[in-house]
Write a protein that holds these residues in place. Structure first.
Motif, PDB file in Angstrom:
ATOM      1  N   ILE A  66       9.138 -21.569   6.807  1.00 47.54           N
ATOM      2  CA  ILE A  66       9.804 -20.950   7.952  1.00 47.54           C
ATOM      3  C   ILE A  66       8.858 -20.938   9.143  1.00 47.54           C
ATOM      4  CG2 ILE A  66      10.459 -18.651   8.790  1.00 47.54           C
ATOM      5  CD1 ILE A  66      11.996 -18.296   6.220  1.00 47.54           C
ATOM      6  N   LEU A  67       9.367 -21.289  10.306  1.00 49.10           N
ATOM      7  CA  LEU A  67       8.526 -21.240  11.500  1.00 49.10           C
ATOM      8  C   LEU A  67       8.329 -19.783  11.917  1.00 49.10           C
ATOM      9  CD1 LEU A  67       7.035 -22.782  13.761  1.00 49.10           C
ATOM     10  CD2 LEU A  67       9.150 -22.664  15.095  1.00 49.10           C
ATOM     11  N   GLN A  68       7.081 -19.420  12.063  1.00 46.32           N
ATOM     12  CA  GLN A  68       6.764 -18.054  12.509  1.00 46.32           C
ATOM     13  C   GLN A  68       6.196 -18.096  13.917  1.00 46.32           C
ATOM     14  OE1 GLN A  68       4.210 -16.681   9.232  1.00 46.32           O
ATOM     15  NE2 GLN A  68       5.934 -15.382   8.619  1.00 46.32           N
ATOM     16  N   GLU A 109      -1.814 -21.461  15.871  1.00 47.31           N
ATOM     17  CA  GLU A 109      -1.013 -22.556  15.324  1.00 47.31           C
ATOM     18  C   GLU A 109       0.483 -22.292  15.551  1.00 47.31           C
ATOM     19  OE1 GLU A 109      -0.839 -25.735  12.073  1.00 47.31           O
ATOM     20  OE2 GLU A 109      -2.632 -24.887  12.964  1.00 47.31           O
ATOM     21  N   ASN A 110       0.839 -21.021  15.673  1.00 43.28           N
ATOM     22  CA  ASN A 110       2.241 -20.642  15.854  1.00 43.28           C
ATOM     23  C   ASN A 110       2.632 -20.688  17.325  1.00 43.28           C
ATOM     24  OD1 ASN A 110       0.610 -18.707  13.983  1.00 43.28           O
ATOM     25  ND2 ASN A 110       2.578 -18.970  12.980  1.00 43.28           N
ATOM     26  N   PRO A 115      11.206 -12.160   9.098  1.00 45.92           N
ATOM     27  CA  PRO A 115      10.304 -13.143   8.466  1.00 45.92           C
ATOM     28  C   PRO A 115       9.630 -14.063   9.471  1.00 45.92           C
ATOM     29  CG  PRO A 115      12.603 -13.796   8.195  1.00 45.92           C
ATOM     30  CD  PRO A 115      12.622 -12.446   8.831  1.00 45.92           C
ATOM     31  N   ALA A 116      10.068 -14.029  10.734  1.00 43.69           N
ATOM     32  CA  ALA A 116       9.559 -15.004  11.697  1.00 43.69           C
ATOM     33  C   ALA A 116       8.397 -14.478  12.538  1.00 43.69           C
ATOM     34  CB  ALA A 116      10.692 -15.475  12.601  1.00 43.69           C
ATOM     35  N   VAL A 117       7.827 -13.322  12.172  1.00 49.23           N
ATOM     36  CA  VAL A 117       6.668 -12.834  12.909  1.00 49.23           C
ATOM     37  C   VAL A 117       5.402 -13.322  12.237  1.00 49.23           C
ATOM     38  CG1 VAL A 117       5.499 -10.833  13.875  1.00 49.23           C
ATOM     39  CG2 VAL A 117       7.921 -10.725  13.365  1.00 49.23           C
ATOM     40  N   ALA A 118       4.555 -13.980  12.983  1.00 53.03           N
ATOM     41  CA  ALA A 118       3.276 -14.425  12.443  1.00 53.03           C
ATOM     42  C   ALA A 118       2.276 -13.285  12.536  1.00 53.03           C
ATOM     43  CB  ALA A 118       2.777 -15.627  13.228  1.00 53.03           C
TER      44      ALA A 118
END
Lengths: 316, 315
Positions: free
Chosen positions: A6-8, A225-226, B160-163
């Motif tokens: 999944i892209l974060q 990287e994100n 889920p998309a938070v880094a």
């Protein structure tokens, strides 16, 4: 299904210049007084030599016209400055975020965000200014609809590793700096086309055939990287405007300039959103975590530059 | 106050607002890190265009302390005369990770604090004040206070998309920083951060009393926290600190007083330069004013390495 990546996104980090608080104090004392209606403000972010993933505000946030620093792009915000610490604490944060999120969705639906894509970069500040103690309590949020996650189809690629990337760079360099926040590259090697288009030009008369050759570009203030948080709203706008893109592989290019203004380390992500978003029941995310990584506000102590006693002591 | 509109540049070295704008446009065109700024709208001066109130360049690196340059001893001074070779090398060694030098310069900073001149300049204040914070206890109290603001329910929404990101800078320079409360005007916590790269914003405003440009400097430490006045004086030539460089209210910005190079001598210096050029048979266009101005104010802030690409020939 466990091998799906999944892209974060790198969340925005607020960066507040002391002049932001000085100006707020001035406005509170001279104009707002007991009124606590929201004010619209401006922020900015840079994609040149980015550090972290910053969204900055300074005194100029309160000007009526935005004039951002060089190599920066404008962000649109509101400040809700409360009169008491109790109001600040008691305010329903989820409701405020949802309210701001709905305004963002309105801007996407109405087409305003298409003609002025800077409206995709949103923030707001909840604050309380303790003018006696020179303490400023604040909490930033970067509203964003919680849309279905994006599948990352292949690892991020650097622009310099792409064949013919020189053509990309040349097409991008034609765009004026302020138009580089969000735009689309149309790259068709067979027809020898490589041109930069505004969102309106590329999407208003949407051609599915041509869109196979689109790369969705944005100024990326992330050093990680994100990609930066603002890409989430970008994706939401695109898929809301062009629902046929749902389920398709899409290329996003995060523009990252280095000190010498080269784009070599810009990143390309190839992603897919499998399902549509139900905007009727969508939830919103975006409150910034505090320094401890918890959901809570921050405080700026401005005694050294605001307290008359401290100032006298320092001006020997 | 009367605002001049007739050029007196060649006779007296002063500028009209129009000439300031023309010289500013020239600077922005030739030194691309400079740009015009509108400033705080409530402070807009009517004699200047709304979007060209003053000039600014941001994040200019300042690797070395002026005080170090001048007080280290004869050896360094000799090196300094042959350009800035000696100290540039020192900086590169630091980048290579030799901590030995760090230690050495750390000691030096402390030695300077004990220096007699420094104590006199500080008046009654303790010389060590610059490198220590006396607010530590208060900050701790505030940190505890802030915990009571935390809201637990908001994390229940799974995104889920938070880094999870950690800034490289934070890890390298100040791992304890994560746990501390933001304090916008906090002084540096440790002596060694004095050595890290400071950055400066430079502003050029039009001073309507002296009818000349005026330079302002705002410094930040590695964490981009504003420097204290004392810290900034470390980056000013010691001949000029507190004499030529004074703290005054910025004409276009809110907030506390800022460090500025006092403009009382600018017109005189400019007049002399104009004369020298004319004696050599040349002529100096008023649009070059700011390029020359930046050259002569550099003697006041010699370690701030602002973008300055044009050369100017006296003869």
């Amino acid at each position: 299904m466990s091998d799906i990546k999944i892209l974060q996104f790198a969340p925005f980090e607020s960066f507040v210049s002391p002049t932001f608080w000085h100006k707020l104090a001035e406005l509170k004392l001279d104009y707002d007084r007991l009124s606590d209606t929201k004010r619209s403000i401006f922020g900015y972010y840079t994609n040149r030599k980015a550090s972290g993933c910053l969204l900055e505000v300074d005194y100029s946030a309160y000007n009526s016209e935005a004039q951002v620093p060089k190599f920066s792009h404008v962000a649109h915000g509101n400040i809700y400055n409360k009169n008491t610490i109790e109001e600040f604490k008691a305010l329903d944060k989820t409701a405020l975020l949802a309210d701001e999120g709905k305004q963002l969705l309105d801007d996407m639906r109405s087409g305003r965000a298409l003609s002025d894509a800077s409206l995709l970069t949103r923030f707001f500040v909840l604050s309380f200014a303790d003018l006696k103690c020179h303490s400023y309590y604040y909490w930033f949020a970067f509203p964003c609809p919680l849309t279905p996650a994006l599948e990352l189809l292949s690892p991020a690629t650097k622009l310099k590793e792409i064949p013919n990337n020189g053509n990309y760079v040349e097409a991008i360099s034609v765009l004026p700096a302020h138009a580089q926040n969000f735009f689309i590259l149309h790259v068709n090697e067979q027809e020898k086309v490589c041109e930069a288009l505004s969102l309106t030009a590329a999407l208003s008369d949407f051609d599915e055939e041509r869109a196979q050759h689109y790369i969705y570009c944005f100024a990326d203030p992330s050093e990680y990287e994100n990609p930066a948080w603002l890409m989430r709203n970008y994706v939401a706008l695109l898929l809301q405007k062009c629902p046929t893109l749902i389920g398709k592989s899409l290329k996003f290019l995060g523009l990252r300039y280095d000190q010498q203004m080269h784009l070599d380390n810009s990143l390309i992500w190839e992603v897919r959103q499998a399902e549509a978003c139900n905007y009727e029941h969508v939830q919103f995310v975006g409150w910034e975590a505090n320094r401890n990584g918890k959901m809570g506000p921050r405080m700026a102590n401005m005694r050294d530059s605001m307290d008359p006693a401290k100032l006298a002591e320092n001006s020997v | 106050m009367h605002i001049p509109n007739e050029s007196k540049f060649r006779e007296t070295g002063v500028l009209t607002p129009e000439e300031f704008v023309a010289a500013g446009d020239h600077l922005v065109h030739h030194c691309p890190t400079w740009q015009w700024a509108a400033g705080d709208e409530s402070k807009t001066k009517t004699y200047l265009p709304k979007d060209k109130q003053f000039l600014i360049t941001r994040n200019v690196a300042c690797y070395r302390r002026c005080k170090q340059m001048e007080y280290v001893g004869e050896e360094t001074l000799v090196e300094e005369e042959s350009g800035d070779g000696g100290w540039v090398e020192t900086h590169q060694l630091n980048d290579d990770g030799t901590s030995q030098l760090d230690d050495k310069i750390c000691e030096l900073t402390l030695d300077e604090s004990k220096d007699e001149m420094f104590t006199i300049e500080n008046g009654k204040r303790s010389p060590l004040r610059v490198v220590t914070t006396d607010d530590d206890n208060e900050d701790d109290d505030e940190a505890i206070d802030m915990d009571t603001f935390e809201e637990s329910g908001m994390l229940e929404l799974v995104d889920p998309a938070v880094a999870t990101t950690t800034r490289k800078q934070d890890i390298e320079t100040n791992p304890s920083n994560l746990a501390s409360v933001v304090n916008a005007s906090e002084t540096t916590n440790s002596a060694d951060s004095v050595l890290r790269t400071r950055t400066y914003d430079l502003h050029i405003t039009y001073d309507k009393y002296y009818q000349t440009p005026r330079l302002w400097v705002v410094g930040y430490d590695e964490q981009r926290k504003p420097l204290t006045v004392e810290q900034m004086y470390e980056d000013v030539s010691q001949d000029h600190a507190k004499k030529t460089v004074t703290m005054e209210s910025h004409p276009h910005l809110p907030g506390p007083n800022m460090a500025s190079v006092h403009p009382c001598r600018h017109a005189d210096i400019m007049k002399k330069i104009i004369q020298t050029v004319e004696e050599g048979g040349g002529q100096l266009g008023v649009h070059l004013y700011l390029i020359i101005f930046l050259k002569f104010v550099q003697t006041v802030i010699p370690t701030i390495e602002y973008d300055f690409t044009q050369n100017f020939n006296m003869s």
